[in-house]
Design a protein around this motif. Structure first.
Motif, PDB file in Angstrom:
ATOM      1  N   ALA A  61       0.852  -1.192   0.000  1.00 54.10           N
ATOM      2  CA  ALA A  61       0.000   0.000   0.000  1.00 54.10           C
ATOM      3  C   ALA A  61       0.890   1.245   0.000  1.00 54.10           C
ATOM      4  CB  ALA A  61      -0.904   0.000   1.229  1.00 54.10           C
ATOM      5  N   VAL A  62       0.539   2.219  -0.825  1.00 50.12           N
ATOM      6  CA  VAL A  62       1.321   3.458  -0.858  1.00 50.12           C
ATOM      7  C   VAL A  62       0.768   4.488   0.122  1.00 50.12           C
ATOM      8  CG1 VAL A  62       2.149   3.130  -3.202  1.00 50.12           C
ATOM      9  CG2 VAL A  62       0.005   4.332  -2.826  1.00 50.12           C
ATOM     10  N   LYS A  63      -0.435   4.245   0.632  1.00 54.45           N
ATOM     11  CA  LYS A  63      -0.999   5.102   1.672  1.00 54.45           C
ATOM     12  C   LYS A  63      -1.898   4.236   2.557  1.00 54.45           C
ATOM     13  CE  LYS A  63      -4.987   6.589  -1.033  1.00 54.45           C
ATOM     14  NZ  LYS A  63      -5.759   7.713  -1.530  1.00 54.45           N
ATOM     15  N   ASP A  64      -2.239   4.736   3.719  1.00 52.19           N
ATOM     16  CA  ASP A  64      -3.113   3.997   4.622  1.00 52.19           C
ATOM     17  C   ASP A  64      -4.473   3.768   3.971  1.00 52.19           C
ATOM     18  OD1 ASP A  64      -1.078   4.071   6.438  1.00 52.19           O
ATOM     19  OD2 ASP A  64      -2.027   5.527   7.780  1.00 52.19           O
ATOM     20  N   ILE A  65      -4.989   2.561   4.112  1.00 58.61           N
ATOM     21  CA  ILE A  65      -6.293   2.212   3.555  1.00 58.61           C
ATOM     22  C   ILE A  65      -7.189   1.773   4.706  1.00 58.61           C
ATOM     23  CG2 ILE A  65      -7.544   0.644   2.018  1.00 58.61           C
ATOM     24  CD1 ILE A  65      -4.891   0.343   0.451  1.00 58.61           C
ATOM     25  N   LEU A  71     -10.979  -5.004   7.693  1.00 62.59           N
ATOM     26  CA  LEU A  71      -9.802  -4.996   6.840  1.00 62.59           C
ATOM     27  C   LEU A  71      -9.233  -3.588   6.722  1.00 62.59           C
ATOM     28  CD1 LEU A  71     -11.118  -7.264   3.963  1.00 62.59           C
ATOM     29  CD2 LEU A  71      -9.617  -7.914   5.844  1.00 62.59           C
ATOM     30  N   SER A  72      -7.944  -3.483   6.865  1.00 58.73           N
ATOM     31  CA  SER A  72      -7.265  -2.210   6.654  1.00 58.73           C
ATOM     32  C   SER A  72      -5.812  -2.507   6.330  1.00 58.73           C
ATOM     33  CB  SER A  72      -7.367  -1.314   7.884  1.00 58.73           C
ATOM     34  OG  SER A  72      -6.680  -1.900   8.959  1.00 58.73           O
ATOM     35  N   SER A  73      -5.132  -1.524   5.811  1.00 61.36           N
ATOM     36  CA  SER A  73      -3.731  -1.699   5.474  1.00 61.36           C
ATOM     37  C   SER A  73      -3.008  -0.385   5.702  1.00 61.36           C
ATOM     38  CB  SER A  73      -3.596  -2.131   4.010  1.00 61.36           C
ATOM     39  OG  SER A  73      -2.249  -2.356   3.706  1.00 61.36           O
ATOM     40  N   ASN A  74      -1.882  -0.464   6.348  1.00 59.72           N
ATOM     41  CA  ASN A  74      -1.056   0.720   6.561  1.00 59.72           C
ATOM     42  C   ASN A  74      -0.070   0.856   5.413  1.00 59.72           C
ATOM     43  OD1 ASN A  74      -2.263   1.268   9.043  1.00 59.72           O
ATOM     44  ND2 ASN A  74      -0.900  -0.170  10.080  1.00 59.72           N
ATOM     45  N   ALA A  75       0.306   2.077   5.105  1.00 59.92           N
ATOM     46  CA  ALA A  75       1.267   2.329   4.036  1.00 59.92           C
ATOM     47  C   ALA A  75       2.528   1.501   4.263  1.00 59.92           C
ATOM     48  CB  ALA A  75       1.606   3.811   3.975  1.00 59.92           C
TER      49      ALA A  75
END
Length: 89
Positions: A61-65, A71-75
């Motif tokens: 990920a290029v930015k926090d989602i 569900l989430s993803s940090n940069a």
């Protein structure tokens, strides 16, 4: 046809890698055939040491989602990409 052959290459790769490693280390092969080590240990160690799929399609990920689900993803966090379309409902 895809379902029938799914996993074929990774299964063959795992068996090949395990056999090659066991023949290269006869003492380990003897331990397994004598029952001093379990075949499940051979599978686990082969997957750890010499997995049939060496490079996974990781994406970063290029930015926090953030989403409304859990569900989430940090940069910068790696994640596996989905290569198959979602199943029909």
């Amino acid at each position: 046809m895809l379902i029938i052959s799914a996993g074929f290459e990774t299964t063959v790769g795992l068996i090949t890698n395990a056999a090659r490693d066991l023949f290269a280390h006869p003492d380990e092969l003897k331990a397994v055939t004598d029952g001093r080590a379990a075949w499940s240990d051979v599978v686990e160690e082969t997957l750890r040491r010499d997995a049939p799929v060496a490079h996974l399609p990781l994406r970063y990920a290029v930015k926090d989602i953030r989403s409304t689900t859990t569900l989430s993803s940090n940069a910068g966090t790696p994640s596996l990409s989905r290569t198959a379309p979602p199943a029909a409902t």
